[in-house]
Design a protein around this motif. Structure first.
Motif, PDB file in Angstrom:
ATOM      1  N   ASP A   1      17.744  10.281 -14.361  1.00 24.81           N
ATOM      2  CA  ASP A   1      16.375  10.071 -14.843  1.00 24.81           C
ATOM      3  C   ASP A   1      16.181  10.840 -16.162  1.00 24.81           C
ATOM      4  OD1 ASP A   1      13.441   9.380 -14.175  1.00 24.81           O
ATOM      5  OD2 ASP A   1      13.413  11.525 -14.674  1.00 24.81           O
ATOM      6  N   GLY A   2      15.628  10.161 -17.165  1.00 22.41           N
ATOM      7  CA  GLY A   2      15.503  10.734 -18.503  1.00 22.41           C
ATOM      8  C   GLY A   2      14.712  12.027 -18.540  1.00 22.41           C
ATOM      9  N   ARG A   3      13.616  12.054 -17.801  1.00 24.51           N
ATOM     10  CA  ARG A   3      12.770  13.253 -17.816  1.00 24.51           C
ATOM     11  C   ARG A   3      13.524  14.448 -17.245  1.00 24.51           C
ATOM     12  NH1 ARG A   3       9.794  16.566 -14.909  1.00 24.51           N
ATOM     13  NH2 ARG A   3       7.846  17.353 -15.817  1.00 24.51           N
ATOM     14  N   GLU A   4      14.193  14.221 -16.106  1.00 19.74           N
ATOM     15  CA  GLU A   4      14.891  15.338 -15.455  1.00 19.74           C
ATOM     16  C   GLU A   4      16.122  15.760 -16.254  1.00 19.74           C
ATOM     17  OE1 GLU A   4      13.000  16.628 -13.477  1.00 19.74           O
ATOM     18  OE2 GLU A   4      11.726  14.887 -13.116  1.00 19.74           O
ATOM     19  N   LEU A   5      16.770  14.789 -16.892  1.00 26.48           N
ATOM     20  CA  LEU A   5      17.939  15.130 -17.717  1.00 26.48           C
ATOM     21  C   LEU A   5      17.506  16.053 -18.868  1.00 26.48           C
ATOM     22  CD1 LEU A   5      20.971  14.712 -18.149  1.00 26.48           C
ATOM     23  CD2 LEU A   5      20.439  12.746 -19.585  1.00 26.48           C
ATOM     24  N   ASP A   6      16.361  15.776 -19.476  1.00 30.46           N
ATOM     25  CA  ASP A   6      15.873  16.634 -20.557  1.00 30.46           C
ATOM     26  C   ASP A   6      15.532  18.039 -20.070  1.00 30.46           C
ATOM     27  OD1 ASP A   6      16.293  14.893 -22.583  1.00 30.46           O
ATOM     28  OD2 ASP A   6      14.209  14.262 -22.828  1.00 30.46           O
ATOM     29  N   VAL A   7      14.969  18.129 -18.861  1.00 30.54           N
ATOM     30  CA  VAL A   7      14.675  19.457 -18.295  1.00 30.54           C
ATOM     31  C   VAL A   7      15.987  20.234 -18.154  1.00 30.54           C
ATOM     32  CG1 VAL A   7      13.789  20.708 -16.278  1.00 30.54           C
ATOM     33  CG2 VAL A   7      12.603  18.655 -17.078  1.00 30.54           C
ATOM     34  N   LEU A   8      17.026  19.513 -17.718  1.00 28.10           N
ATOM     35  CA  LEU A   8      18.338  20.142 -17.529  1.00 28.10           C
ATOM     36  C   LEU A   8      18.956  20.542 -18.876  1.00 28.10           C
ATOM     37  CD1 LEU A   8      20.664  20.740 -15.453  1.00 28.10           C
ATOM     38  CD2 LEU A   8      21.556  18.481 -16.027  1.00 28.10           C
ATOM     39  N   LEU A   9      18.997  19.609 -19.817  1.00 25.53           N
ATOM     40  CA  LEU A   9      19.666  19.875 -21.103  1.00 25.53           C
ATOM     41  C   LEU A   9      18.996  21.008 -21.876  1.00 25.53           C
ATOM     42  CD1 LEU A   9      20.678  16.361 -22.510  1.00 25.53           C
ATOM     43  CD2 LEU A   9      21.878  17.867 -20.941  1.00 25.53           C
ATOM     44  N   ALA A  10      17.682  21.120 -21.738  1.00 25.37           N
ATOM     45  CA  ALA A  10      16.946  22.153 -22.481  1.00 25.37           C
ATOM     46  C   ALA A  10      17.351  23.566 -22.046  1.00 25.37           C
ATOM     47  CB  ALA A  10      15.446  21.946 -22.308  1.00 25.37           C
ATOM     48  N   THR A  11      17.984  23.683 -20.882  1.00 28.76           N
ATOM     49  CA  THR A  11      18.360  25.031 -20.417  1.00 28.76           C
ATOM     50  C   THR A  11      19.439  25.646 -21.304  1.00 28.76           C
ATOM     51  OG1 THR A  11      20.037  24.183 -18.886  1.00 28.76           O
ATOM     52  CG2 THR A  11      17.807  24.507 -18.005  1.00 28.76           C
ATOM     53  N   GLY A  12      20.259  24.809 -21.936  1.00 23.00           N
ATOM     54  CA  GLY A  12      21.327  25.337 -22.800  1.00 23.00           C
ATOM     55  C   GLY A  12      20.755  26.187 -23.913  1.00 23.00           C
ATOM     56  N   GLU A  13      19.740  25.675 -24.575  1.00 24.45           N
ATOM     57  CA  GLU A  13      19.121  26.376 -25.708  1.00 24.45           C
ATOM     58  C   GLU A  13      18.213  27.513 -25.213  1.00 24.45           C
ATOM     59  OE1 GLU A  13      20.059  23.253 -25.926  1.00 24.45           O
ATOM     60  OE2 GLU A  13      20.959  23.123 -27.915  1.00 24.45           O
ATOM     61  N   GLN A  14      17.668  27.347 -24.009  1.00 22.69           N
ATOM     62  CA  GLN A  14      16.835  28.419 -23.432  1.00 22.69           C
ATOM     63  C   GLN A  14      17.691  29.672 -23.217  1.00 22.69           C
ATOM     64  OE1 GLN A  14      14.266  27.301 -20.233  1.00 22.69           O
ATOM     65  NE2 GLN A  14      13.842  29.389 -19.609  1.00 22.69           N
ATOM     66  N   THR A  15      18.918  29.472 -22.749  1.00 25.94           N
ATOM     67  CA  THR A  15      19.820  30.599 -22.478  1.00 25.94           C
ATOM     68  C   THR A  15      20.120  31.387 -23.753  1.00 25.94           C
ATOM     69  OG1 THR A  15      20.872  29.247 -20.779  1.00 25.94           O
ATOM     70  CG2 THR A  15      22.094  31.186 -21.522  1.00 25.94           C
ATOM     71  N   THR A  16      20.548  30.676 -24.809  1.00 28.57           N
ATOM     72  CA  THR A  16      20.965  31.407 -26.021  1.00 28.57           C
ATOM     73  C   THR A  16      19.774  32.091 -26.697  1.00 28.57           C
ATOM     74  OG1 THR A  16      20.877  29.268 -27.158  1.00 28.57           O
ATOM     75  CG2 THR A  16      23.059  30.098 -26.565  1.00 28.57           C
ATOM     76  N   SER A  17      18.608  31.436 -26.688  1.00 29.03           N
ATOM     77  CA  SER A  17      17.487  32.079 -27.394  1.00 29.03           C
ATOM     78  C   SER A  17      17.001  33.314 -26.642  1.00 29.03           C
ATOM     79  CB  SER A  17      16.343  31.104 -27.713  1.00 29.03           C
ATOM     80  OG  SER A  17      16.231  30.118 -26.772  1.00 29.03           O
ATOM     81  N   ALA A  18      17.021  33.257 -25.311  1.00 31.43           N
ATOM     82  CA  ALA A  18      16.628  34.452 -24.553  1.00 31.43           C
ATOM     83  C   ALA A  18      17.612  35.591 -24.821  1.00 31.43           C
ATOM     84  CB  ALA A  18      16.594  34.135 -23.057  1.00 31.43           C
ATOM     85  N   LEU A  19      18.919  35.265 -24.811  1.00 32.91           N
ATOM     86  CA  LEU A  19      19.927  36.320 -25.015  1.00 32.91           C
ATOM     87  C   LEU A  19      19.801  36.955 -26.405  1.00 32.91           C
ATOM     88  CD1 LEU A  19      23.011  34.594 -23.319  1.00 32.91           C
ATOM     89  CD2 LEU A  19      21.837  36.662 -22.522  1.00 32.91           C
ATOM     90  N   LEU A  20      19.576  36.128 -27.422  1.00 31.87           N
ATOM     91  CA  LEU A  20      19.465  36.700 -28.774  1.00 31.87           C
ATOM     92  C   LEU A  20      18.212  37.577 -28.895  1.00 31.87           C
ATOM     93  CD1 LEU A  20      20.527  36.963 -31.698  1.00 31.87           C
ATOM     94  CD2 LEU A  20      19.027  35.057 -32.290  1.00 31.87           C
ATOM     95  N   ALA A  21      17.088  37.083 -28.385  1.00 29.25           N
ATOM     96  CA  ALA A  21      15.846  37.872 -28.497  1.00 29.25           C
ATOM     97  C   ALA A  21      16.002  39.213 -27.748  1.00 29.25           C
ATOM     98  CB  ALA A  21      14.670  37.070 -27.950  1.00 29.25           C
TER      99      ALA A  21
END
Ligand code: ADP
Ligand code: ASP
Ligand code: MG
Length: 406
Positions: free
Chosen positions: A62-82
């Motif tokens: 499902d497109g909506r759920e796939l986007d929720v999943l894919l967005a976690t990749g960038e969530q991880t790196t931005s949290a770690l850098l901050a």
């Protein structure tokens, strides 16, 4: 004091050590009295892994759920850098796409940015924060997470740079600039000091994935200077700017290849008004983007029509066309997935003849058969057999005198 957007791609944030290196680089810019907004990709390979995982759940996630999943990749790196920046004693804050108010349309997996209300980013900058934003993601007007298509962090970066009126958008990647051809397949490729928005738009749309095409569209529209450079060296990279900024005007400034193409042919259809519309309307209704189209009229009052679609849409297109062929009375439909498009691009082509013939001769000398040809004011493209794509790039690079001096 300048306002600088710095985007770091997947290989630049591949592990904690590299993120630490990014932190040092960001801090160095900040310490030179600049305001800094950082846009991050996911760690390299993570987006692919997440897609594979989703496909193990279902062939058609499902497109909506796939986007929720894919967005976690960038969530991880931005949290770690901050987190890292804060532990180094710097005021930093991470923002996800929706927190940075990146508003997109509803198209999950390939959403377009329609608005960025950058108030929160501006407020944080005013307080001298380093603002770290998760790239590749936004949210639709109903608050659902969306993603911007593969390579979409480039577009996040340039669009945010436009929204906050940054002085420059720096794209840090694993090559030290934009080359006359992909330096990973053409060792003799030369680094360009500048390239025009239009040339880069063509290069990106014809297969050079160093910048996502939409990012170049934003840069051109809002006149944002984009500096593509290496995250592993201090060297100046390539500036993507307006054509008239005193740049070198080469006849051909780049050679690209694109293996993400497939070809479909309808043989011996009727040569009548309305047939092309019947062939392409169902394809357009299915949201499939057609690239090249060639039609030949036969002496017997019949036509052959050949066109290309993205490889991922090949099977769907073939099924649609088989049905259409029966409806219109065409003799046969066949397809070919093993093709690639090679292109030569240059604004200097506008007032130079002989570019196409040089291209055809160079391919002929290597016995590479041309299956389709298309041209525009500043490019010539040929469809060839996929297995010759890299060879063709190198041969064309030499033929147009682009090879670096040894
Ligand atoms: P990032 O993860 O940093 O976004 P990408 O892999 O998306 O990096 O883009 C960088 C890659 O683009 C390079 O490793 C290179 O192989 C490829 N590339 C293709 N064409 C070119 C070109 N003309 N100049 C530079 N790089 C190119
Ligand atoms: N992580 C996303 C991708 O791999 C977006 C990006 O890196 O630009 O496509
Ligand atoms: Mg990229």
């Amino acid at each position: 004091m300048s306002l600088i957007v710095q985007k770091f791609g997947g290989t630049s944030v591949a592990d904690l050590e590299r993120i630490r290196h990014v932190a040092k680089r960001v801090v160095a810019t900040y310490n030179r009295e600049n305001d800094v907004v950082v846009i991050l990709s996911a760690m390299s390979g993570i987006t692919d892994n997440l897609i594979d995982m989703a496909r193990k759940v279902t062939e058609t996630p499902d497109g909506r759920e796939l986007d929720v999943l894919l967005a976690t990749g960038e969530q991880t790196t931005s949290a770690l850098l901050a987190m890292m920046l804060k532990s180094m004693g710097y005021p930093a804050q991470s923002l996800l796409g929706y927190q940075a108010e990146v508003v997109t349309d509803y198209c999950h997996g390939n959403a377009r940015i329609v608005d960025i209300r950058a108030d929160r980013i501006k407020k944080l900058l005013k307080e001298r924060h380093i603002v770290v934003i998760a790239g590749f993601q936004g949210c639709d007007p109903d608050g659902n997470i969306t993603t911007l298509g593969r390579g979409g962090s480039d577009t996040s970066a340039v669009a945010i740079a436009a929204a906050i009126k940054a002085d420059v958008c720096e794209i840090f990647t694993d090559v030290d600039g934009i080359y006359t051809a992909d330096p990973n397949i053409c060792q003799k490729a030369r680094k360009l000091s500048t390239i025009s928005y239009d040339e880069m738009l063509n290069m990106a749309s014809l297969g050079a994935k160093v910048l996502q095409i939409r990012s170049v569209g934003f840069a051109k529209k809002f006149n944002i200077p984009v500096h593509v450079r290496s995250s592993f060296s201090e060297e100046e990279g390539t500036m993507v700017v307006n054509e008239d900024s005193g740049m070198e005007r080469l006849v051909v400034s780049g050679v690209t290849h694109d293996k993400n193409q497939a070809r479909i042919t309808l043989k011996k259809g009727p040569d009548q008004p309305g047939i092309a519309a019947k062939i392409f309307t169902p394809i357009a209704d299915a949201g499939i983007i057609v690239d090249m189209i060639i039609q030949n009229t036969r002496a017997e009052g019949q036509t052959d029509l050949t066109f290309t679609v993205p490889k991922g849409e090949f099977k769907r297109s073939l099924i649609l066309e088989k049905k259409i062929a029966t409806d219109i009375g065409a003799e046969e439909v066949f397809g070919d997935e093993n093709i690639a498009k090679v292109s030569v691009i240059g604004v200097g082509m506008k007032d130079n003849s002989g570019v196409a013939s040089t291209m055809f001769r160079a391919l002929a000398e290597e016995n590479i058969n041309i299956k389709m040809i298309s041209t525009s004011e500043i490019r010539v493209s040929c469809v060839i057999e996929e297995k010759y794509a890299e060879l063709a790039v190198r041969v064309l690079h030499t033929a147009f005198g682009l090879d670096r001096d040894e």
